[in-house]
Design a protein around this motif. Structure first.
Motif, PDB file in Angstrom:
ATOM      1  N   UNK A 156      -0.215   4.764  -2.488  1.00  0.00           N
ATOM      2  CA  UNK A 156      -1.291   5.356  -1.678  1.00  0.00           C
ATOM      3  C   UNK A 156      -1.072   5.076  -0.193  1.00  0.00           C
ATOM      4  N   UNK A 157      -0.598   3.869   0.130  1.00  0.00           N
ATOM      5  CA  UNK A 157      -0.297   3.553   1.529  1.00  0.00           C
ATOM      6  C   UNK A 157       0.826   4.442   2.063  1.00  0.00           C
ATOM      7  N   UNK A 158       1.856   4.629   1.265  1.00  0.00           N
ATOM      8  CA  UNK A 158       2.976   5.484   1.670  1.00  0.00           C
ATOM      9  C   UNK A 158       2.478   6.902   1.928  1.00  0.00           C
ATOM     10  N   UNK A 159       1.646   7.428   1.040  1.00  0.00           N
ATOM     11  CA  UNK A 159       1.105   8.783   1.219  1.00  0.00           C
ATOM     12  C   UNK A 159       0.231   8.881   2.461  1.00  0.00           C
ATOM     13  N   UNK A 160      -0.409   7.773   2.846  1.00  0.00           N
ATOM     14  CA  UNK A 160      -1.269   7.765   4.026  1.00  0.00           C
ATOM     15  C   UNK A 160      -0.480   7.612   5.318  1.00  0.00           C
ATOM     16  N   UNK A 161       0.850   7.477   5.215  1.00  0.00           N
ATOM     17  CA  UNK A 161       1.686   7.429   6.415  1.00  0.00           C
ATOM     18  C   UNK A 161       2.173   6.059   6.836  1.00  0.00           C
ATOM     19  N   UNK A 162       1.967   5.062   6.015  1.00  0.00           N
ATOM     20  CA  UNK A 162       2.462   3.723   6.341  1.00  0.00           C
ATOM     21  C   UNK A 162       3.962   3.666   6.082  1.00  0.00           C
ATOM     22  N   UNK A 163       4.689   3.057   6.999  1.00  0.00           N
ATOM     23  CA  UNK A 163       6.144   3.025   6.907  1.00  0.00           C
ATOM     24  C   UNK A 163       6.690   1.736   6.298  1.00  0.00           C
ATOM     25  N   UNK A 164       6.015   0.620   6.556  1.00  0.00           N
ATOM     26  CA  UNK A 164       6.514  -0.691   6.127  1.00  0.00           C
ATOM     27  C   UNK A 164       5.554  -1.281   5.090  1.00  0.00           C
ATOM     28  N   UNK A 165       5.767  -0.908   3.846  1.00  0.00           N
ATOM     29  CA  UNK A 165       4.887  -1.362   2.765  1.00  0.00           C
ATOM     30  C   UNK A 165       5.689  -2.271   1.838  1.00  0.00           C
ATOM     31  N   UNK A 166       5.102  -3.434   1.563  1.00  0.00           N
ATOM     32  CA  UNK A 166       5.743  -4.427   0.714  1.00  0.00           C
ATOM     33  C   UNK A 166       4.763  -4.875  -0.373  1.00  0.00           C
ATOM     34  N   UNK A 167       5.312  -5.352  -1.472  1.00  0.00           N
ATOM     35  CA  UNK A 167       4.536  -5.903  -2.579  1.00  0.00           C
ATOM     36  C   UNK A 167       5.119  -7.269  -2.908  1.00  0.00           C
ATOM     37  N   UNK A 168       4.249  -8.265  -3.055  1.00  0.00           N
ATOM     38  CA  UNK A 168       4.719  -9.599  -3.450  1.00  0.00           C
ATOM     39  C   UNK A 168       5.003  -9.589  -4.938  1.00  0.00           C
ATOM     40  N   UNK A 169       6.259  -9.705  -5.298  1.00  0.00           N
ATOM     41  CA  UNK A 169       6.679  -9.698  -6.701  1.00  0.00           C
ATOM     42  C   UNK A 169       6.142 -10.952  -7.389  1.00  0.00           C
ATOM     43  N   UNK A 170       5.343 -10.766  -8.406  1.00  0.00           N
ATOM     44  CA  UNK A 170       4.755 -11.900  -9.124  1.00  0.00           C
ATOM     45  C   UNK A 170       3.396 -12.302  -8.589  1.00  0.00           C
ATOM     46  N   UNK A 171       2.962 -11.721  -7.490  1.00  0.00           N
ATOM     47  CA  UNK A 171       1.631 -11.951  -6.932  1.00  0.00           C
ATOM     48  C   UNK A 171       1.357 -13.391  -6.554  1.00  0.00           C
ATOM     49  N   UNK A 172       0.075 -13.715  -6.546  1.00  0.00           N
ATOM     50  CA  UNK A 172      -0.358 -15.066  -6.175  1.00  0.00           C
ATOM     51  C   UNK A 172       0.222 -16.115  -7.119  1.00  0.00           C
ATOM     52  N   UNK A 173       0.400 -15.736  -8.373  1.00  0.00           N
ATOM     53  CA  UNK A 173       0.990 -16.669  -9.342  1.00  0.00           C
ATOM     54  C   UNK A 173       2.387 -17.100  -8.887  1.00  0.00           C
ATOM     55  N   UNK A 174       3.213 -16.154  -8.439  1.00  0.00           N
ATOM     56  CA  UNK A 174       4.569 -16.491  -7.970  1.00  0.00           C
ATOM     57  C   UNK A 174       4.499 -17.353  -6.712  1.00  0.00           C
ATOM     58  N   UNK A 175       3.533 -17.055  -5.841  1.00  0.00           N
ATOM     59  CA  UNK A 175       3.357 -17.833  -4.603  1.00  0.00           C
ATOM     60  C   UNK A 175       3.047 -19.289  -4.949  1.00  0.00           C
ATOM     61  N   UNK A 176       2.136 -19.505  -5.903  1.00  0.00           N
ATOM     62  CA  UNK A 176       1.779 -20.861  -6.309  1.00  0.00           C
ATOM     63  C   UNK A 176       2.930 -21.547  -7.035  1.00  0.00           C
ATOM     64  N   UNK A 177       3.658 -20.800  -7.859  1.00  0.00           N
ATOM     65  CA  UNK A 177       4.788 -21.365  -8.594  1.00  0.00           C
ATOM     66  C   UNK A 177       5.871 -21.838  -7.634  1.00  0.00           C
ATOM     67  N   UNK A 178       6.006 -21.151  -6.505  1.00  0.00           N
ATOM     68  CA  UNK A 178       6.986 -21.563  -5.482  1.00  0.00           C
ATOM     69  C   UNK A 178       6.484 -22.747  -4.658  1.00  0.00           C
ATOM     70  N   UNK A 179       5.299 -23.257  -5.014  1.00  0.00           N
ATOM     71  CA  UNK A 179       4.681 -24.416  -4.362  1.00  0.00           C
ATOM     72  C   UNK A 179       4.447 -24.187  -2.869  1.00  0.00           C
ATOM     73  N   UNK A 180       4.041 -22.962  -2.541  1.00  0.00           N
ATOM     74  CA  UNK A 180       3.696 -22.640  -1.159  1.00  0.00           C
ATOM     75  C   UNK A 180       2.203 -22.867  -0.978  1.00  0.00           C
ATOM     76  N   UNK A 181       1.765 -23.092   0.260  1.00  0.00           N
ATOM     77  CA  UNK A 181       0.348 -23.412   0.474  1.00  0.00           C
ATOM     78  C   UNK A 181      -0.562 -22.232   0.125  1.00  0.00           C
ATOM     79  N   UNK A 182      -1.719 -22.562  -0.415  1.00  0.00           N
ATOM     80  CA  UNK A 182      -2.735 -21.538  -0.739  1.00  0.00           C
ATOM     81  C   UNK A 182      -4.024 -21.880   0.001  1.00  0.00           C
ATOM     82  N   UNK A 183      -4.788 -20.852   0.251  1.00  0.00           N
ATOM     83  CA  UNK A 183      -6.120 -21.030   0.813  1.00  0.00           C
ATOM     84  C   UNK A 183      -7.119 -20.798  -0.315  1.00  0.00           C
ATOM     85  N   UNK A 184      -8.307 -21.379  -0.165  1.00  0.00           N
ATOM     86  CA  UNK A 184      -9.351 -21.203  -1.172  1.00  0.00           C
ATOM     87  C   UNK A 184     -10.619 -20.749  -0.467  1.00  0.00           C
ATOM     88  N   UNK A 185     -11.472 -20.103  -1.220  1.00  0.00           N
ATOM     89  CA  UNK A 185     -12.715 -19.612  -0.648  1.00  0.00           C
ATOM     90  C   UNK A 185     -12.627 -18.143  -0.309  1.00  0.00           C
TER      91      UNK A 185
END
Length: 148
Positions: free
Chosen positions: A117-146
């Motif tokens: 949908x972003x691409x169709x709306x004209x956005x040129x630089x669209x990325x997706x985090x593979x594995x989502x928040x779960x992958x971010x936490x598994x990589x032991x990177x900092x998370x925010x809460x709230x």
């Protein structure tokens, strides 16, 4: 090897269901890879997202349910419910057409349609985090809460 090639037609004719299943799986795998090559958005690993954050100032949109977002999210991410996600009408998005936009959800499986949908709306630089928040936490990177 020559003996195997001679017996292959006999095997195929005696096991049509297995051959049909093999062909269906092969077509699905090839089709999936071809679609990956031609889509306009890219996937990022958690390390790739970290590099993008350090190099640019991406707009990070977390499409997770608000309860999941409050438990843990990538710092700086904005929560938008998937049902509310509309690149045409959201003010934050309309200003960010030239910025990299990163889409995240809980496990990385539900954001492909939003990226399209972003691409169709004209956005040129669209990325997706593979594995989502779960992958971010598994990589032991900092998370925010709230909520923020």
């Amino acid at each position: 090897m020559n003996d195997v090639l001679h017996k292959l037609p006999e095997f195929a004719s005696n096991h049509l269901a297995l051959v049909a299943l093999f062909v269906a799986i092969l077509v699905a795998l090839i089709g999936g890879e071809v679609m990956t090559l031609f889509r306009k958005w890219k996937t990022l690993t958690p390390a790739g997202l970290t590099q993008l954050i350090n190099r640019d100032t991406p707009l990070i949109i977390d499409l997770s349910a608000s309860a999941d977002f409050e438990k843990a999210h990538v710092p700086g991410a904005k929560n938008v419910a998937m049902s509310q996600f509309d690149p045409e009408t959201q003010k934050d998005l309309s200003k960010a057409k030239d910025l990299p936009v990163v889409l995240i959800d809980k496990d990385g499986r539900g954001v492909g349609k939003a990226a399209n949908r972003l691409i169709k709306a004209g956005f040129q630089k669209v990325f997706v985090l593979d594995g989502g928040t779960y992958a971010w936490q598994t990589a032991q990177l900092p998370v925010a809460k709230g909520k923020k």
